[in-house]
Design a protein around this motif. Structure first.
Motif, PDB file in Angstrom:
ATOM      1  N   GLN A 142       2.743  10.886  27.575  1.00 52.04           N
ATOM      2  CA  GLN A 142       2.512   9.968  26.463  1.00 52.04           C
ATOM      3  C   GLN A 142       3.467   8.787  26.572  1.00 52.04           C
ATOM      4  O   GLN A 142       4.643   8.979  26.867  1.00 52.04           O
ATOM      5  N   ARG A 162      -0.228  14.587  32.614  1.00 55.62           N
ATOM      6  CA  ARG A 162      -0.390  13.653  31.529  1.00 55.62           C
ATOM      7  C   ARG A 162       0.954  13.350  30.861  1.00 55.62           C
ATOM      8  O   ARG A 162       1.785  14.230  30.702  1.00 55.62           O
ATOM      9  N   GLN A 170       9.323  15.047  27.745  1.00 55.03           N
ATOM     10  CA  GLN A 170       7.960  15.509  27.988  1.00 55.03           C
ATOM     11  C   GLN A 170       7.920  16.367  29.255  1.00 55.03           C
ATOM     12  O   GLN A 170       8.709  16.172  30.165  1.00 55.03           O
ATOM     13  N   ILE A 181       8.263   5.408  28.482  1.00 56.78           N
ATOM     14  CA  ILE A 181       8.268   6.841  28.198  1.00 56.78           C
ATOM     15  C   ILE A 181       9.702   7.149  27.819  1.00 56.78           C
ATOM     16  O   ILE A 181      10.569   7.205  28.697  1.00 56.78           O
ATOM     17  N   TYR A 187      -2.183   9.083  32.846  1.00 62.15           N
ATOM     18  CA  TYR A 187      -2.519  10.196  33.712  1.00 62.15           C
ATOM     19  C   TYR A 187      -2.011   9.889  35.114  1.00 62.15           C
ATOM     20  O   TYR A 187      -2.369   8.879  35.721  1.00 62.15           O
ATOM     21  N   ALA A 193       0.131   3.706  21.186  1.00 60.05           N
ATOM     22  CA  ALA A 193       0.477   4.892  21.970  1.00 60.05           C
ATOM     23  C   ALA A 193      -0.681   5.176  22.908  1.00 60.05           C
ATOM     24  O   ALA A 193      -1.841   5.113  22.508  1.00 60.05           O
ATOM     25  N   VAL A 194      -0.371   5.432  24.182  1.00 60.82           N
ATOM     26  CA  VAL A 194      -1.442   5.706  25.150  1.00 60.82           C
ATOM     27  C   VAL A 194      -1.119   6.963  25.939  1.00 60.82           C
ATOM     28  O   VAL A 194       0.039   7.368  26.048  1.00 60.82           O
ATOM     29  N   ASP A 195      -2.160   7.555  26.496  1.00 61.95           N
ATOM     30  CA  ASP A 195      -1.985   8.689  27.404  1.00 61.95           C
ATOM     31  C   ASP A 195      -2.062   8.163  28.825  1.00 61.95           C
ATOM     32  O   ASP A 195      -3.046   7.522  29.200  1.00 61.95           O
ATOM     33  N   VAL A 232       4.265   4.406  25.247  1.00 58.52           N
ATOM     34  CA  VAL A 232       4.025   3.332  24.281  1.00 58.52           C
ATOM     35  C   VAL A 232       3.893   2.023  25.060  1.00 58.52           C
ATOM     36  O   VAL A 232       4.709   1.733  25.930  1.00 58.52           O
ATOM     37  N   PRO A 255      -7.818   9.232  29.125  1.00 64.15           N
ATOM     38  CA  PRO A 255      -7.362  10.615  29.018  1.00 64.15           C
ATOM     39  C   PRO A 255      -8.146  11.506  29.963  1.00 64.15           C
ATOM     40  O   PRO A 255      -9.364  11.414  30.036  1.00 64.15           O
TER      41      PRO A 255
END
Lengths: 261, 362
Positions: free
Chosen positions: B294, B292, B256, B313, B340, B336-338, B296, B286
């Motif tokens: 992504q 940002r 990422q 990640i 920040y 799954a989460v974002d 789990v 978010p």
């Protein structure tokens, strides 16, 4: 189950047998010391002993010598054990080993060695009294070290010392106000043990030609059997007196309460 | 010159360098927390200041005077030990009076001072108790009163609360701070408990392997740790590995892309980079813009008012800690989460091949 049943009877048997082992000779001695030639009971043997000037003489001599030996022993042991605990804890086993050496050397060998080494010489060590005190001081070491070491182990010697030092106390004050009061029970225990031991000591005193209490007891035994029995009972009584005193003086001792913290 | 100044203090025990060149300047009335893991040299430095150990090199100045060679008796410093070290043969009163008797003060003067101090530590009703009749917390209060009685110029405390249970530790730590403030006494406080150090101190010294790693206000230590050790030891820190993509700030983190405001100087494209971020600084909601990632959710722990979440990640794991409102629904493992990561909380530096601080270490 069987363990339970044994535990009810066997310990009692052991206690009874042990008691007999100690009590029977004592009772026999007491009986003999009180017996009159024609039958009946009298305190004549005791009176004879107590009237004998050399009884008092030897007793006083031995008490003074024993006290001196305890003081000599304590003066050696307390600072050494304290220092070992404070600064060189790793050396403690060696100090302990050194202090039990007198156990390994029989008194007769010790006194021969001392006489051979210092006997013909000049100066203070050639005096028989100094030799006697020196020998007794050495004999006292293991007993005094053991009890002092135990006493020191029951407190945090380095932290207590540091706390006192940081409050401005000098070394004398640390020993006198902090260490010694907490050693009271240990000091008393060791000292009384040594007192009792030296009161009955024979080999060294007789080799050096002193008429100590131990020597007097032996001589009496050779000459007058009944008086010797009375003397044995008197000596026995004195030991009990010492133990009683120890209990009395040791009461309220801090190291005995240490477990309650 | 500061009130209490240690310069270049070194002390070795055999091959072990217990204190390795410590410099410390303490102002009058300050409360200084000496923080570090066990064996990091904080207690040795305290004992050198107290005079129980002599440094191999370096000097200690107190109020402008060199006290390095002075014996502990003459330093005018009060010491409190982890094991209390109360004199077991003396009552609470006699313990506190000891330092005054040593100074040959008058009987009535001593009584006044001892009563005042036992009152101050809240033990006015236990003056005639022997140490073994007091609880651990009470014993430590007596020890504190004893150390303060002769009005020392510096108060030294060596893990004074470590032997006590949590509840008493908390109340006694507030009390020590209250008394220290009231008396305005310069204090050095050794602890391995970072929360204790942060909560109590005006300034904190962080020790590691005999060296002072950082010296500053608690907020500074926490917000701007100078290196990975301080970041890992004080509070919890996530450590992430990334690769520099361009010097403008883009880097790659397990496939990422994450944009940094800038890349640490000296790093070129393709170099490895380490990112540090506190768990409570990561947001789950978010947000628009950069920063940002992504992830789990691996595991989630309910801690009452907070949630602690372990997320992955790619192959890297990081901890997230967040407040939880009543009735709020938390993500479950496998979601799954974002995440920040705000720019201002990310610390980036060149990766050390022998980095010793794992992500999420306390």
């Amino acid at each position: 189950m069987s363990v339970r049943r044994t535990s009810g009877f066997t310990p009692w048997l052991i206690v009874v047998l042990t008691a007999l082992y100690f009590v029977v000779p004592l009772v026999a001695t007491a009986q003999f010391s009180l017996a009159e030639p024609g039958g009946g009971v009298s305190l004549q043997a005791y009176a004879a002993v107590l009237r004998d000037a050399s009884f008092w003489h030897s007793l006083r001599f031995s008490v003074l010598v024993a006290l001196a030996a305890v003081l000599i022993g304590l003066a050696l042991v307390v600072p050494a054990a304290y220092w070992a605990h404070l600064r060189v804890p790793r050396m403690r086993p060696w100090v302990e080993l050194f202090s039990i050496l007198p156990f390994v050397v029989p008194p007769i060998v010790l006194v021969f060695g001392i006489v051979r080494l210092y006997g013909g010489g000049v100066g203070p060590m050639a005096s028989p009294l100094v030799m006697l005190l020196a020998s007794y001081g050495v004999i006292a070491l293991p007993y005094l070290f053991r009890s002092v070491d135990n006493g020191l182990r029951s407190m945090d010697v380095p932290r207590l010392t540091e706390a006192a030092l940081s409050l401005g106390a000098g070394w004398g004050m640390v020993l006198w106000r902090v260490i010694l009061p907490n050693l009271r029970g240990a000091l008393l225990g060791g000292s009384f043990l040594v007192l009792a031991l030296i009161m009955g000591e024979y080999a060294i005193a007789s080799m050096l030609g002193f008429n100590s209490f131990g020597v007097y007891m032996l001589l009496t035994g050779e000459n007058a059997a009944q008086q010797a029995a009375a003397l044995a009972m008197i000596a026995f009584g004195m030991v009990w007196l010492l133990i009683g005193l120890l209990q009395l003086l040791g009461r309220g001792d801090i190291s005995a309460n240490a477990g309650a913290r | 010159m500061a009130y209490l100044e240690c310069s270049g203090i070194c002390k070795s025990f055999g091959h072990l360098r217990a204190v390795d060149g410590a410099d410390l300047a303490v102002e009058r009335g300050e409360f200084i927390g000496l923080l570090g893991p066990s064996g990091s040299g904080k207690t040795t430095l305290l004992r050198i200041v107290a005079g129980f150990e002599q440094p191999d090199s370096g000097t200690i100045h107190l109020d402008g005077r060199n006290v390095t060679g002075l014996s502990p008796q003459k330093r005018d410093m009060g010491m409190v030990f982890q094991s209390y070290a109360l004199f077991p043969n003396m009552t609470a009163y006699q313990n506190v009076a000891f330092g005054l008797q040593v100074r040959r003060q008058g009987r009535s003067q001593i009584k006044g001072r001892v009563d005042e101090l036992l009152e101050l530590v809240g033990l006015a009703d236990k003056t005639s108790h022997l140490p073994h009749q007091l609880s651990g917390g009470e014993q430590q209060r007596v020890a504190l009163a004893r150390a303060l009685a002769p009005q020392p110029r510096v108060l030294l405390l060596d893990e004074p609360l470590s032997a006590l249970d949590a509840r008493i530790r908390l109340s006694l730590r507030q009390e020590i701070r209250r008394i220290q403030r009231a008396l305005q006494i310069t204090t050095l406080y050794v602890t391995h408990d970072q929360e204790e150090a942060l909560a109590m101190s005006d300034r904190v010294v962080v020790f590691h392997a005999g060296r002072i790693e950082q010296f500053g206000r608690p907020e500074e230590i926490y917000d701007r740790p100078v290196n990975a050790f301080v970041a890992g030891f004080v509070g919890t820190t996530n450590l992430l590995q990334a690769e520099v993509l361009s010097s403008s700030g883009a880097c790659r983190l397990d496939g990422q892309i994450l944009d940094l405001p800038k890349v640490p100087s000296g790093l070129r494209d393709g170099d490895q980079l380490e990112l540090r971020v506190r768990p409570e600084h990561i947001r789950l909601s978010p947000q628009p813009g950069s920063g940002r990632l992504q992830a789990v959710v691996e595991d989630i722990m309910f801690l009452g008012g907070r949630l602690s979440l372990r997320a992955s990640i790619g192959r890297q794991v990081l901890w997230v800690e967040m407040p939880r409102g009543p009735g709020e629904v938390a993500p479950s493992p496998g979601d799954a989460v974002d995440l920040y990561l705000p720019h201002e909380v990310l610390v980036a530096h060149a990766a050390h091949p022998d980095s010793t601080v794992p992500a999420g270490s306390a």
